[in-house]
Scaffold this active site. Structure first.
Site, mmCIF file in Angstrom:
data_model
loop_
_atom_site.group_PDB
_atom_site.id
_atom_site.type_symbol
_atom_site.label_atom_id
_atom_site.label_comp_id
_atom_site.label_asym_id
_atom_site.label_seq_id
_atom_site.Cartn_x
_atom_site.Cartn_y
_atom_site.Cartn_z
ATOM 1 N N LYS A 1 55.785 47.128 -5.144
ATOM 2 C CA LYS A 1 54.950 48.027 -4.243
ATOM 3 C C LYS A 1 53.398 47.611 -4.363
ATOM 4 O O LYS A 1 53.119 47.433 -5.665
ATOM 5 C CB LYS A 1 55.101 48.983 -3.878
ATOM 6 C CG LYS A 1 54.769 50.215 -5.322
ATOM 7 C CD LYS A 1 55.118 51.454 -4.833
ATOM 8 C CE LYS A 1 54.252 52.571 -5.794
ATOM 9 N NZ LYS A 1 53.005 52.715 -5.317
ATOM 10 N N ASP B 1 47.174 28.983 -12.694
ATOM 11 C CA ASP B 1 46.239 29.776 -12.079
ATOM 12 C C ASP B 1 47.164 30.038 -10.747
ATOM 13 O O ASP B 1 47.752 28.939 -10.225
ATOM 14 C CB ASP B 1 45.211 29.141 -11.637
ATOM 15 C CG ASP B 1 44.139 29.820 -10.818
ATOM 16 O OD1 ASP B 1 44.564 30.369 -9.746
ATOM 17 O OD2 ASP B 1 42.836 30.128 -11.180
ATOM 18 N N PHE B 2 47.335 31.209 -10.322
ATOM 19 C CA PHE B 2 48.035 31.566 -9.087
ATOM 20 C C PHE B 2 47.821 30.810 -8.069
ATOM 21 O O PHE B 2 48.577 30.596 -6.964
ATOM 22 C CB PHE B 2 48.127 33.043 -8.840
ATOM 23 C CG PHE B 2 48.766 33.797 -10.044
ATOM 24 C CD1 PHE B 2 49.735 33.665 -10.555
ATOM 25 C CD2 PHE B 2 48.017 35.189 -10.195
ATOM 26 C CE1 PHE B 2 49.953 34.336 -11.758
ATOM 27 C CE2 PHE B 2 48.464 35.776 -11.226
ATOM 28 C CZ PHE B 2 49.338 35.488 -11.954
ATOM 29 N N ARG C 1 47.312 33.488 -16.625
ATOM 30 C CA ARG C 1 46.224 32.586 -16.665
ATOM 31 C C ARG C 1 45.421 32.736 -18.328
ATOM 32 O O ARG C 1 44.525 31.910 -18.554
ATOM 33 C CB ARG C 1 44.990 33.220 -15.721
ATOM 34 C CG ARG C 1 45.056 33.003 -14.324
ATOM 35 C CD ARG C 1 44.458 33.641 -13.494
ATOM 36 N NE ARG C 1 44.628 35.055 -13.409
ATOM 37 C CZ ARG C 1 43.903 35.815 -12.503
ATOM 38 N NH1 ARG C 1 43.056 35.434 -11.652
ATOM 39 N NH2 ARG C 1 44.424 37.163 -12.517
ATOM 40 N N HIS D 1 58.033 55.912 -2.410
ATOM 41 C CA HIS D 1 58.995 56.771 -3.255
ATOM 42 C C HIS D 1 59.623 58.096 -2.458
ATOM 43 O O HIS D 1 60.919 58.197 -2.538
ATOM 44 C CB HIS D 1 58.309 57.437 -4.295
ATOM 45 C CG HIS D 1 57.520 56.266 -5.439
ATOM 46 N ND1 HIS D 1 58.575 55.038 -5.467
ATOM 47 C CD2 HIS D 1 56.404 56.332 -6.017
ATOM 48 C CE1 HIS D 1 57.697 54.282 -6.246
ATOM 49 N NE2 HIS D 1 56.488 55.081 -6.845
ATOM 50 N N ASP E 1 50.356 55.457 -0.859
ATOM 51 C CA ASP E 1 50.713 55.180 -2.441
ATOM 52 C C ASP E 1 52.201 55.567 -2.722
ATOM 53 O O ASP E 1 52.806 55.204 -3.416
ATOM 54 C CB ASP E 1 49.789 55.443 -3.185
ATOM 55 C CG ASP E 1 50.052 55.045 -4.735
ATOM 56 O OD1 ASP E 1 50.163 53.887 -4.914
ATOM 57 O OD2 ASP E 1 49.899 55.965 -5.598
ATOM 58 N N HIS F 1 61.021 51.851 -8.381
ATOM 59 C CA HIS F 1 61.542 52.126 -9.709
ATOM 60 C C HIS F 1 62.134 53.497 -9.670
ATOM 61 O O HIS F 1 62.989 53.914 -10.356
ATOM 62 C CB HIS F 1 60.522 52.075 -10.857
ATOM 63 C CG HIS F 1 59.458 53.137 -10.886
ATOM 64 N ND1 HIS F 1 58.373 53.114 -10.025
ATOM 65 C CD2 HIS F 1 59.414 54.382 -11.370
ATOM 66 C CE1 HIS F 1 57.522 54.013 -10.413
ATOM 67 N NE2 HIS F 1 58.128 54.736 -11.102
ATOM 68 N N LYS G 1 53.510 66.443 -15.136
ATOM 69 C CA LYS G 1 54.506 65.461 -14.268
ATOM 70 C C LYS G 1 55.697 66.135 -14.233
ATOM 71 O O LYS G 1 56.542 66.536 -15.131
ATOM 72 C CB LYS G 1 54.468 64.126 -15.404
ATOM 73 C CG LYS G 1 55.038 63.066 -14.714
ATOM 74 C CD LYS G 1 55.222 61.899 -15.950
ATOM 75 C CE LYS G 1 55.765 60.617 -15.321
ATOM 76 N NZ LYS G 1 55.789 59.514 -16.137
#
EC number: 1.1.1.49
Length: 478
Positions: A142, A86-87, A48, A234, A229, A172, A339
């Site tokens: 996702k 625009d979607f 956009r 994952h 989530d 991923h 991490k």
């Protein structure tokens, strides 16, 4: 082996000016181009923002700046064109159609909020997709729904325009080298496959820990939480790879079938037992290396009474002959000490040992390090050099970066190339998505009474997670 490569295709990236596209997709496409894995292609950006083609290419170049390959970047940028749209507007799709070459395969990559999946797919289907259906693929990120019901609705929407072998649901984590190597490590080495069962394995522990909090993403995250989530995709994907049976041949269809069998074999947790199997946590503010980090509820005003979990630890069992009685410990969280992601397999202690006077733990372990350092580690016992007969634990390590000159530094490189080539092995199927949602939704419907345990930002997580461990089991240090 000949390098895998593909040519003569277009990829339309919806939401091309977003962070995912700039940080992951475009750099991955460039590396594939640099390594001669893709050629004679076009990247059609759809967004956009108002850009000319020249302005769009300069915008893209900012995410690719590498002095030693500047001339190659200029060549790469010539493959890019931009379509303003625009979607939700049909005229935007009619304009997009003018840019497509109907003789080439087109990959539609939805790098957008899931809220736009419906409008994009419906517009593609309505205005021009049917004319070139067999030459199309769709890739989407996702979350694949927010419950079993919404996941089924999304799959129905996708099937209204595409066949299953044209749909690529990207995770991923499945593109990371260590994760891919689980399959080879198990089925390509007889010494491990023969002990990959409840006779020898004591427990399995899967950890996906994130150092950062929810900076700027709390409004989205508060309706999701760690269970939906991270666990639904994952972590359950990693579990299915570790626990699956050998497929009858190395083929994506048979591999997916075996993964689904694992997901369907996960033992449901009763409402009465759920507190003994699950611990939920939420980070609170803390000093981290001299800097105060806000707690989850401090991110915005509306989170004052939120019970959304930013941390989750759980114990699950698989009801089949191979894994019956073996606990799988799953944990994930944000705002943790570092991490860190790994799959840890602890083997049982021998029933008899010659070295009763030693304080060494005689159980061996196998560790798949996913991040930050891709590799595989085996923990074993050895005699310590010297005059006395002392035993100590040692590690045998395999490092990808040490063993191989060239790696896919970004998981998206491998996953994109697979999609271009029509290989869905490392993508999730509708059956996998729905099976994982069935398990997760069952938990979400039962756990309202579980209290949130607080943990400090930058810590290892809530201490209460020890309560779900079986006797003599432990959590690995993050």
């Amino acid at each position: 082996m000949k390098e895998r490569s593909v040519s003569n295709f277009d990829i339309v990236i919806f939401g091309v000016t977003g962070n995912l596209s700039r940080k992951k997709l475009i750099p991955s496409l460039f590396n594939l181009f640099k390594n001669k894995c893709i050629s004679n292609f076009r990247v059609i950006g759809f967004s956009r923002k108002i850009f000319t083609d020249k302005e769009f290419r300069l915008y893209i170049k900012d995410s690719l700046w590498q002095e030693e390959t500047d001339s190659l970047i200029e060549i790469f940028l010539n493959f890019f064109v931009y379509v303003f749209g625009d979607f939700n507007e049909k005229e935007s799709y009619k304009n997009l159609f003018k840019f497509l070459d109907r003789s080439r395969e087109t990959i539609y990559y939805l790098s957008t909020s899931p809220a736009f999946y419906g409008p994009i797919i419906n517009h593609l289907k309505k205005y021009f997709l049917s004319e070139k259906l067999t030459l199309s693929k769709i890739v989407l990120e996702k979350p694949f729904g927010s419950s079993l019901e919404t996941a089924k609705k999304l799959n129905s929407l996708l099937y209204s325009a595409f066949k299953e072998d044209q749909i690529y649901r990207i995770d991923h984590y499945l593109g990371k080298e260590t994760v891919q190597n689980i399959f080879t490590f198990r089925f390509g080495n007889s010494i491990f496959e023969n002990i990959w069962n409840n006779r020898y394995v004591d427990f399995v522990q899967i950890t996906v820990a994130e150092e950062l909090g929810l900076d700027g993403r709390v409004e989205y995250y508060d309706s999701v939480g760690a269970l939906k989530d991270m666990v639904q995709n994952h972590i359950l994907q990693l579990l299915s790879l570790v626990a699956m049976e050998s497929p009858i041949k190395f083929d994506s269809e048979f591999i997916h079938d075996e993964k689904v069998k694992v997901l369907k074999s996960l033992r449901k947790i009763s409402k009465e037992d759920i507190k003994n199997y699950i611990v939920k946590g939420q980070y609170i503010g803390s000093q981290v290396q001299g800097v105060f980090k806000k707690g989850y509820k401090d991110e915005t005003e509306f989170l004052g009474n939120s019970n959304t979990e930013t941390y989750l630890a759980m114990k699950v069992f698989i009801n089949n002959w191979r894994w019956s009685g073996v606990p799988f410990y799953l944990r994930t969280g944000k705002g943790l000490a570092r991490k860190f992601s790994e799959i840890y397999i602890q083997f049982k202690k021998p029933s008899f040992t010659l070295f009763n006077n030693s304080s060494v733990d005689f159980s061996n372990a196998l560790i798949f390090r996913i991040q930050p350092r891709d590799g595989i580690e085996i923990k074993f016992n050895t005699k310590k050099p010297g005059y006395n007969y002392e035993i100590q634990t040692a590690n045998m390590e395999f490092s990808y970066h040490g063993a191989f000159k060239r790696l896919f530094d970004e998981a998206y490189e491998r996953l994109l190339l697979d999609a271009f080539l029509g290989d869905g092995t490392l993508y999730a199927t509708s059956d996998e998505i729905e099976s994982s949602w069935e398990f997760v939704s069952d938990i979400a419907n039962k756990w309202a009474d579980i209290e949130i345990c607080n943990y400090f930002y930058g810590s290892e997580g809530p201490k209460e997670i020890d309560s779900i461990l079986e006797k003599d089991h432990f959590w690995r240090k993050i």
